[in-house]
Design an enzyme around this catalytic site. Structure first.
Site, PDB file in Angstrom:
ATOM      1  CB  CYS A 192       9.178   0.561  -4.751  1.00 13.42           C
ATOM      2  SG  CYS A 192      10.899   0.544  -4.194  1.00 13.42           S
ATOM      3  CB  CYS A 202      11.247  -2.509  -3.941  1.00 11.22           C
ATOM      4  SG  CYS A 202      11.249  -1.057  -2.880  1.00 11.22           S
ATOM      5  CG  ASP A 203       8.731  -4.392  -6.460  1.00  9.99           C
ATOM      6  OD1 ASP A 203       9.225  -5.120  -5.587  1.00  9.99           O
ATOM      7  OD2 ASP A 203       7.716  -3.708  -6.276  1.00  9.99           O
TER       8      ASP A 203
END
Length: 302
Positions: free
Chosen positions: A130, A133-134
């Protein structure tokens, strides 16, 4: 007993819940996380009514709309389903069991894994599925994106604005949309490596490098120093809990007709988990609406 159990809290499942509730069906919605894959998408530019919206923002609006209706919502993972027309059951990971007269499966898909040494060991320690997200964790660091489709090139685009350098590694030529390619192709901090496969992810406490191998002779191996690996090689349908109960195609997707009906009367399916070819947010939402209306008509006949 409920009128309908809806499995999945992505766009298909949440839309189905709204339509079912508006038909005064006693509805339960079960899913492990709101928004599904869309919630981790940085940009959505093709959902009607929004010129631009992040996936998280769009799914938040879906969630808010669901909560305006009398829908029982449970954050849980369904591990098995069964039953016959008029009495279906769903068992969850937490040990709960639910019963309903109809069932809608909208469980979506999950990231496909490379299945190479180091992938599992370094998950969350440099290996990610992701970018939304990261990506912020890799400010001014070197990263690799594995894949050549829309999700991979979107991830590369996200990372180019944050990372020091991005290596895009794919077995074949990119299949991503031209508009995405144009956004990244001329970037000075991107290296395009086509015709390579990742054979291992290396490190001690966290990712430090990857080993790649050319897919054409002389099949040479080389090592690239990176701090992160973003695996974007597609998805697989979340149908483990339905195997042996519903008819699946070769890709593991639930086979449905134009009304969302499955091989079992009283069971319907919608969204990316089905055999419908186009995997788009707007298509999933529409299919969720159809599945709920089909379940309602099925109950009327009873």
């Amino acid at each position: 007993m409920f009128d309908v159990i809806i499995i999945g809290t992505g766009p298909a499942g949440m839309t189905a819940a709204v339509y079912a509730a508006r038909k005064k069906m006693k509805t339960i919605l079960i899913g492990s996380e709101y928004g599904g894959q869309v919630a981790t998408t940085s940009e959505v530019e093709n959902y009607m009514g929004f010129h631009y919206v992040t996936g998280w923002e769009l799914m938040k609006k879906f969630e808010e709309q669901v909560k305006q209706y009398p829908v029982d919502i449970f954050e849980d993972e369904v591990i098995s389903v069964g039953g016959t027309d008029g009495h279906f059951t769903a068992a969850t990971k937490s040990g709960n069991h639910y019963s309903a007269r109809t069932l809608i499966v909208a469980a979506g898909k999950q990231p496909r894994r490379l299945n190479v040494p180091g992938e599992t060991e370094f998950s969350g320690r440099g290996v990610s599925y992701c970018s939304v997200c990261d990506a912020p964790l890799f400010q001014d660091k070197k990263v690799a994106v594995v894949g050549g489709g829309n999700s991979a090139i979107t991830a590369a685009y996200d990372l180019l604005k944050i990372a020091l350098h991005v290596h895009v590694i794919s077995l074949e030529e990119w299949t991503s949309d031209p508009v995405l390619n144009e956004k990244v192709e001329r970037s000075s901090n991107l290296t395009r490596m086509t015709g390579y496969q990742v054979v291992s992810i290396n490190g001690e406490h966290a990712v430090r490098s990857i080993t790649i191998k050319s897919v054409q002779e002389p099949f040479e191996e080389s090592t690239i120093e990176v701090d992160g690996v973003f695996i974007e090689i597609g998805t697989i349908p979340t149908t483990d809990f339905a195997e042996g109960f519903l008819e699946l195609n070769e890709a593991g997707e639930i086979i449905v007709d134009c009304s969302g009906s499955t091989s079992v009367p009283g069971v319907f399916a919608a969204g990316d988990v089905t055999s419908i070819p186009e995997k788009q947010v707007i298509v999933a939402a529409g299919e969720g609406a159809k599945a709920a209306l089909s379940a309602y008509r099925h109950l009327l006949k009873k």
